[in-house]
Design a protein around this motif. Structure first.
Motif, PDB file in Angstrom:
ATOM      1  N   PHE A  17     -27.370   5.524 -10.330  1.00  0.00           N
ATOM      2  CA  PHE A  17     -26.043   5.519  -9.724  1.00  0.00           C
ATOM      3  C   PHE A  17     -26.070   6.214  -8.364  1.00  0.00           C
ATOM      4  O   PHE A  17     -25.473   5.727  -7.402  1.00  0.00           O
ATOM      5  CB  PHE A  17     -25.015   6.199 -10.644  1.00  0.00           C
ATOM      6  N   ILE A  18     -26.767   7.339  -8.265  1.00  0.00           N
ATOM      7  CA  ILE A  18     -26.873   8.056  -6.989  1.00  0.00           C
ATOM      8  C   ILE A  18     -27.630   7.198  -5.971  1.00  0.00           C
ATOM      9  O   ILE A  18     -27.253   7.140  -4.802  1.00  0.00           O
ATOM     10  CB  ILE A  18     -27.561   9.427  -7.172  1.00  0.00           C
ATOM     11  N   ILE A  19     -28.675   6.516  -6.406  1.00  0.00           N
ATOM     12  CA  ILE A  19     -29.421   5.631  -5.501  1.00  0.00           C
ATOM     13  C   ILE A  19     -28.496   4.562  -4.935  1.00  0.00           C
ATOM     14  O   ILE A  19     -28.504   4.291  -3.739  1.00  0.00           O
ATOM     15  CB  ILE A  19     -30.625   4.975  -6.243  1.00  0.00           C
ATOM     16  N   GLU A  20     -27.690   3.973  -5.797  1.00  0.00           N
ATOM     17  CA  GLU A  20     -26.817   2.871  -5.371  1.00  0.00           C
ATOM     18  C   GLU A  20     -25.534   3.338  -4.688  1.00  0.00           C
ATOM     19  O   GLU A  20     -24.860   2.529  -4.045  1.00  0.00           O
ATOM     20  CB  GLU A  20     -26.474   2.004  -6.588  1.00  0.00           C
ATOM     21  N   ASN A  21     -25.198   4.619  -4.823  1.00  0.00           N
ATOM     22  CA  ASN A  21     -23.945   5.150  -4.274  1.00  0.00           C
ATOM     23  C   ASN A  21     -24.187   6.485  -3.583  1.00  0.00           C
ATOM     24  O   ASN A  21     -23.456   7.457  -3.805  1.00  0.00           O
ATOM     25  CB  ASN A  21     -22.914   5.326  -5.393  1.00  0.00           C
ATOM     26  N   GLU A  22     -25.216   6.529  -2.756  1.00  0.00           N
ATOM     27  CA  GLU A  22     -25.579   7.780  -2.102  1.00  0.00           C
ATOM     28  C   GLU A  22     -24.392   8.339  -1.319  1.00  0.00           C
ATOM     29  O   GLU A  22     -23.674   7.615  -0.645  1.00  0.00           O
ATOM     30  CB  GLU A  22     -26.774   7.564  -1.169  1.00  0.00           C
ATOM     31  N   GLY A  23     -24.153   9.635  -1.477  1.00  0.00           N
ATOM     32  CA  GLY A  23     -23.027  10.286  -0.821  1.00  0.00           C
ATOM     33  C   GLY A  23     -21.780  10.301  -1.683  1.00  0.00           C
ATOM     34  O   GLY A  23     -20.736  10.789  -1.273  1.00  0.00           O
ATOM     35  N   THR A  24     -21.899   9.777  -2.897  1.00  0.00           N
ATOM     36  CA  THR A  24     -20.757   9.755  -3.810  1.00  0.00           C
ATOM     37  C   THR A  24     -20.328  11.169  -4.162  1.00  0.00           C
ATOM     38  O   THR A  24     -21.106  12.114  -4.046  1.00  0.00           O
ATOM     39  CB  THR A  24     -21.093   8.964  -5.096  1.00  0.00           C
ATOM     40  N   THR A  25     -19.089  11.300  -4.593  1.00  0.00           N
ATOM     41  CA  THR A  25     -18.614  12.601  -5.066  1.00  0.00           C
ATOM     42  C   THR A  25     -18.922  12.733  -6.553  1.00  0.00           C
ATOM     43  O   THR A  25     -19.120  11.739  -7.256  1.00  0.00           O
ATOM     44  CB  THR A  25     -17.099  12.759  -4.856  1.00  0.00           C
ATOM     45  N   ILE A  26     -18.919  13.967  -7.008  1.00  0.00           N
ATOM     46  CA  ILE A  26     -19.162  14.222  -8.417  1.00  0.00           C
ATOM     47  C   ILE A  26     -18.032  13.620  -9.255  1.00  0.00           C
ATOM     48  O   ILE A  26     -18.267  13.052 -10.317  1.00  0.00           O
ATOM     49  CB  ILE A  26     -19.339  15.729  -8.665  1.00  0.00           C
ATOM     50  N   SER A  27     -16.807  13.714  -8.759  1.00  0.00           N
ATOM     51  CA  SER A  27     -15.668  13.130  -9.482  1.00  0.00           C
ATOM     52  C   SER A  27     -15.828  11.627  -9.644  1.00  0.00           C
ATOM     53  O   SER A  27     -15.601  11.078 -10.727  1.00  0.00           O
ATOM     54  CB  SER A  27     -14.355  13.432  -8.763  1.00  0.00           C
ATOM     55  N   LYS A  28     -16.214  10.946  -8.573  1.00  0.00           N
ATOM     56  CA  LYS A  28     -16.390   9.487  -8.614  1.00  0.00           C
ATOM     57  C   LYS A  28     -17.528   9.125  -9.575  1.00  0.00           C
ATOM     58  O   LYS A  28     -17.405   8.203 -10.378  1.00  0.00           O
ATOM     59  CB  LYS A  28     -16.675   8.961  -7.207  1.00  0.00           C
ATOM     60  N   ALA A  29     -18.635   9.843  -9.482  1.00  0.00           N
ATOM     61  CA  ALA A  29     -19.773   9.571 -10.370  1.00  0.00           C
ATOM     62  C   ALA A  29     -19.386   9.805 -11.828  1.00  0.00           C
ATOM     63  O   ALA A  29     -19.698   8.993 -12.703  1.00  0.00           O
ATOM     64  CB  ALA A  29     -20.960  10.452  -9.991  1.00  0.00           C
ATOM     65  N   SER A  30     -18.671  10.887 -12.084  1.00  0.00           N
ATOM     66  CA  SER A  30     -18.244  11.219 -13.432  1.00  0.00           C
ATOM     67  C   SER A  30     -17.363  10.120 -14.028  1.00  0.00           C
ATOM     68  O   SER A  30     -17.598   9.658 -15.150  1.00  0.00           O
ATOM     69  CB  SER A  30     -17.493  12.551 -13.419  1.00  0.00           C
ATOM     70  N   SER A  31     -16.385   9.679 -13.263  1.00  0.00           N
ATOM     71  CA  SER A  31     -15.473   8.658 -13.793  1.00  0.00           C
ATOM     72  C   SER A  31     -16.162   7.296 -13.926  1.00  0.00           C
ATOM     73  O   SER A  31     -15.954   6.592 -14.910  1.00  0.00           O
ATOM     74  CB  SER A  31     -14.217   8.551 -12.928  1.00  0.00           C
ATOM     75  N   GLU A  71     -35.599  13.446   0.561  1.00  0.00           N
ATOM     76  CA  GLU A  71     -36.699  12.587   1.041  1.00  0.00           C
ATOM     77  C   GLU A  71     -37.601  12.184  -0.126  1.00  0.00           C
ATOM     78  O   GLU A  71     -38.022  11.037  -0.228  1.00  0.00           O
ATOM     79  CB  GLU A  71     -37.506  13.278   2.136  1.00  0.00           C
ATOM     80  N   LYS A  72     -37.876  13.135  -1.005  1.00  0.00           N
ATOM     81  CA  LYS A  72     -38.692  12.837  -2.193  1.00  0.00           C
ATOM     82  C   LYS A  72     -37.992  11.783  -3.046  1.00  0.00           C
ATOM     83  O   LYS A  72     -38.624  10.843  -3.526  1.00  0.00           O
ATOM     84  CB  LYS A  72     -38.910  14.114  -3.000  1.00  0.00           C
ATOM     85  N   GLY A  73     -36.683  11.937  -3.234  1.00  0.00           N
ATOM     86  CA  GLY A  73     -35.915  10.972  -4.009  1.00  0.00           C
ATOM     87  C   GLY A  73     -35.953   9.583  -3.405  1.00  0.00           C
ATOM     88  O   GLY A  73     -36.044   8.575  -4.116  1.00  0.00           O
ATOM     89  N   LYS A  74     -35.890   9.518  -2.070  1.00  0.00           N
ATOM     90  CA  LYS A  74     -35.933   8.219  -1.380  1.00  0.00           C
ATOM     91  C   LYS A  74     -37.293   7.546  -1.562  1.00  0.00           C
ATOM     92  O   LYS A  74     -37.377   6.326  -1.689  1.00  0.00           O
ATOM     93  CB  LYS A  74     -35.621   8.402   0.104  1.00  0.00           C
ATOM     94  N   LYS A  75     -38.352   8.343  -1.603  1.00  0.00           N
ATOM     95  CA  LYS A  75     -39.689   7.787  -1.788  1.00  0.00           C
ATOM     96  C   LYS A  75     -39.874   7.186  -3.181  1.00  0.00           C
ATOM     97  O   LYS A  75     -40.698   6.301  -3.376  1.00  0.00           O
ATOM     98  CB  LYS A  75     -40.758   8.863  -1.560  1.00  0.00           C
ATOM     99  N   LEU A  76     -39.104   7.680  -4.141  1.00  0.00           N
ATOM    100  CA  LEU A  76     -39.261   7.237  -5.530  1.00  0.00           C
ATOM    101  C   LEU A  76     -38.312   6.112  -5.934  1.00  0.00           C
ATOM    102  O   LEU A  76     -38.382   5.627  -7.067  1.00  0.00           O
ATOM    103  CB  LEU A  76     -39.056   8.436  -6.465  1.00  0.00           C
ATOM    104  N   VAL A  77     -37.436   5.677  -5.042  1.00  0.00           N
ATOM    105  CA  VAL A  77     -36.408   4.681  -5.373  1.00  0.00           C
ATOM    106  C   VAL A  77     -37.013   3.434  -6.020  1.00  0.00           C
ATOM    107  O   VAL A  77     -36.556   2.988  -7.073  1.00  0.00           O
ATOM    108  CB  VAL A  77     -35.570   4.304  -4.137  1.00  0.00           C
TER     109      VAL A  77
END
Length: 90
Positions: A17-31, A71-77
């Motif tokens: 979800f974070i990969i597909e919605n980078e910059g999302t808020t915790i509230s948005k991710a939670s819901s 950066e590490k996270g982006k390398k593992l996408v």
């Protein structure tokens, strides 16, 4: 860290979800993910300890926390999405 399969799958869903919605808020991710904020926060703590995501406080208005890949996270996408598609995608 001992994880059962359900926790692993949830953590993988959060990461994708974070990969597909980078910059999302915790509230948005939670819901969107249907997780309570405590559970999501615990999962984000794990991903932060792994060095693949980071939370950034944005001083409003409104004040919020956003979640971004490191950066590490982006390398593992590519690898994470391959695992997700193999194990969880319907």
């Amino acid at each position: 860290m001992a994880y059962n399969i359900d926790k692993f799958k949830r953590l993988l869903r959060v990461w994708v979800f974070i990969i597909e919605n980078e910059g999302t808020t915790i509230s948005k991710a939670s819901s969107t993910l249907g997780l309570n904020k405590t559970t999501l926060s615990n999962d984000l703590n794990v991903l932060e300890r792994l060095g693949v995501v980071k939370r950034i406080e944005v001083k409003g208005p409104p004040r919020r926390n956003e979640v971004w890949l490191t950066e590490k996270g982006k390398k593992l996408v590519k690898h994470v999405l391959a695992i997700y598609n193999e194990l969880l995608k319907p």
